[in-house]
Write an enzyme that holds these catalytic residues in place. Structure first.
Site, PDB file in Angstrom:
ATOM      1  N   ASN A   1      -2.268   0.383   6.580  1.00 30.86           N
ATOM      2  CA  ASN A   1      -1.719  -0.830   7.181  1.00 30.86           C
ATOM      3  C   ASN A   1      -0.798  -1.637   6.265  1.00 30.86           C
ATOM      4  OD1 ASN A   1      -3.693  -1.844   5.563  1.00 30.86           O
ATOM      5  ND2 ASN A   1      -4.780  -2.977   7.151  1.00 30.86           N
TER       6      ASN A   1
ATOM      7  N   TYR B   1     -12.359  -2.821  -3.892  1.00 33.77           N
ATOM      8  CA  TYR B   1     -12.897  -2.903  -2.533  1.00 33.77           C
ATOM      9  C   TYR B   1     -14.424  -2.891  -2.500  1.00 33.77           C
ATOM     10  CZ  TYR B   1      -8.357  -2.426  -0.197  1.00 33.77           C
ATOM     11  OH  TYR B   1      -7.086  -2.641   0.293  1.00 33.77           O
TER      12      TYR B   1
ATOM     13  N   LYS C   1       0.829  -1.209   0.000  1.00 31.60           N
ATOM     14  CA  LYS C   1       0.000   0.000   0.000  1.00 31.60           C
ATOM     15  C   LYS C   1       0.869   1.266   0.000  1.00 31.60           C
ATOM     16  CE  LYS C   1      -3.940  -2.311   2.220  1.00 31.60           C
ATOM     17  NZ  LYS C   1      -5.032  -2.183   3.217  1.00 31.60           N
TER      18      LYS C   1
ATOM     19  N   HIS D   1      -1.999  -5.505   1.615  1.00 32.56           N
ATOM     20  CA  HIS D   1      -3.247  -6.241   1.431  1.00 32.56           C
ATOM     21  C   HIS D   1      -2.882  -7.678   1.095  1.00 32.56           C
ATOM     22  CE1 HIS D   1      -6.999  -7.714  -0.324  1.00 32.56           C
ATOM     23  NE2 HIS D   1      -6.228  -8.213  -1.276  1.00 32.56           N
TER      24      HIS D   1
ATOM     25  N   GLU E   1      -9.166 -11.299  -7.502  1.00 32.37           N
ATOM     26  CA  GLU E   1      -8.270 -10.150  -7.365  1.00 32.37           C
ATOM     27  C   GLU E   1      -7.117 -10.201  -8.363  1.00 32.37           C
ATOM     28  OE1 GLU E   1      -7.194 -10.123  -3.208  1.00 32.37           O
ATOM     29  OE2 GLU E   1      -9.229  -9.593  -2.580  1.00 32.37           O
TER      30      GLU E   1
HETATM   31  P1  ATP Z   1      -6.927  -6.274   3.310  1.00 30.39           P
HETATM   32  O1  ATP Z   1      -8.235  -6.620   2.652  1.00 30.39           O
HETATM   33  O2  ATP Z   1      -6.423  -4.890   2.985  1.00 30.39           O
HETATM   34  O3  ATP Z   1      -5.889  -7.329   3.149  1.00 30.39           O
HETATM   35  P2  ATP Z   1      -8.002  -7.176   5.773  1.00 30.39           P
HETATM   36  O4  ATP Z   1      -8.571  -8.322   5.003  1.00 30.39           O
HETATM   37  O5  ATP Z   1      -7.121  -7.494   6.955  1.00 30.39           O
HETATM   38  O6  ATP Z   1      -7.176  -6.213   4.875  1.00 30.39           O
HETATM   39  P3  ATP Z   1     -10.599  -5.953   5.612  1.00 30.39           P
HETATM   40  O7  ATP Z   1     -11.602  -6.175   6.678  1.00 30.39           O
HETATM   41  O8  ATP Z   1     -10.742  -6.676   4.307  1.00 30.39           O
HETATM   42  O9  ATP Z   1      -9.152  -6.224   6.260  1.00 30.39           O
HETATM   43  O10 ATP Z   1     -10.533  -4.391   5.341  1.00 30.39           O
HETATM   44  C1  ATP Z   1      -9.950  -3.902   4.149  1.00 30.39           C
HETATM   45  C2  ATP Z   1      -9.097  -2.699   4.469  1.00 30.39           C
HETATM   46  O11 ATP Z   1      -9.946  -1.633   4.901  1.00 30.39           O
HETATM   47  C3  ATP Z   1      -8.102  -2.881   5.611  1.00 30.39           C
HETATM   48  O12 ATP Z   1      -6.880  -3.443   5.221  1.00 30.39           O
HETATM   49  C4  ATP Z   1      -7.917  -1.460   6.079  1.00 30.39           C
HETATM   50  O13 ATP Z   1      -6.949  -0.799   5.265  1.00 30.39           O
HETATM   51  C5  ATP Z   1      -9.272  -0.840   5.852  1.00 30.39           C
HETATM   52  N1  ATP Z   1     -10.030  -0.824   7.095  1.00 30.39           N
HETATM   53  C6  ATP Z   1     -10.611  -1.882   7.704  1.00 30.39           C
HETATM   54  N2  ATP Z   1     -11.218  -1.512   8.842  1.00 30.39           N
HETATM   55  C7  ATP Z   1     -11.016  -0.167   8.944  1.00 30.39           C
HETATM   56  C8  ATP Z   1     -11.396   0.811   9.907  1.00 30.39           C
HETATM   57  N3  ATP Z   1     -12.117   0.497  10.963  1.00 30.39           N
HETATM   58  N4  ATP Z   1     -11.013   2.083   9.662  1.00 30.39           N
HETATM   59  C9  ATP Z   1     -10.287   2.423   8.570  1.00 30.39           C
HETATM   60  N5  ATP Z   1      -9.896   1.547   7.638  1.00 30.39           N
HETATM   61  C10 ATP Z   1     -10.244   0.258   7.826  1.00 30.39           C
HETATM   62 MG    MG Z   2      -9.700  -8.075   3.192  1.00 31.80          MG
END
Ligand code: ATP
Ligand code: MG
Length: 142
Positions: free
Chosen positions: A114, A51, A11, A117, A128
């Protein structure tokens, strides 16, 4: 052997912090092979489509705005148990909860910024990878 492919995205925060090399080195060191890779900047449309499952979440706007704020590196990783292995290397979504030495513990700034992904299932990985890569851009060994 359960050979799989998964999608990783480095990211913008990690790319701008000069951690692309560190993250790629970690994948290779853990026997995840780079089958395809490109550095790009996502358009708003491309990030929203990626997303789409989070469209109704309160953080959707923030997520799309962050993901289009700088360079990202799109990576197809290939290896044994690649989907789960990548999720383990990444650590928890929230870096405050991520285990020691995971990519998010090392390189994330916050739950939004974070660092990486990773696809959460084989079905997501397939969608994806196809979302970002043409078949002929992925070099598969299996
Ligand atoms: P990713 O899909 O990015 O690998 P993940 O599967 O661990 O991460 P998801 O629940 O799919 O998490 O959420 C997708 C992304 O949305 C997260 O990686 C984060 O960047 C963002 N995100 C999730 N929760 C929050 C939140 N509460 N506030 C802000 N951003 C969030
Ligand atoms: Mg995810």
């Amino acid at each position: 052997m359960k050979m799989e492919r998964t999608l990783s995205i480095i990211k913008p925060n990690a790319a701008l912090d000069n951690n692309i090399g560190n993250i790629v080195k970690r994948f290779e060191g853990e026997n995840l092979r780079i089958a395809a890779m490109k550095l790009t900047v996502l358009s708003k449309e491309k990030a929203e489509g990626f997303y789409i499952e989070h469209k109704e979440r309160p953080f959707f706007g923030e997520l799309v705005s962050f993901m289009t704020s700088g360079p990202v590196v799109l990576i197809v990783l290939e290896g044994e148990n690649a989907v789960e292995k990548n999720r383990e290397i990444m650590g928890a979504t929230n870096p405050a909860e991520a285990a020691e030495n995971t990519l998010r513990k090392l390189y994330a700034k916050s739950i939004g910024e974070n660092a990486v992904h990773g696809s959460d299932s084989l079905a997501s990985a397939d969608r994806e990878i196809n979302y970002f890569f043409d078949k002929n851009e992925v070099f598969s060994r299996f």
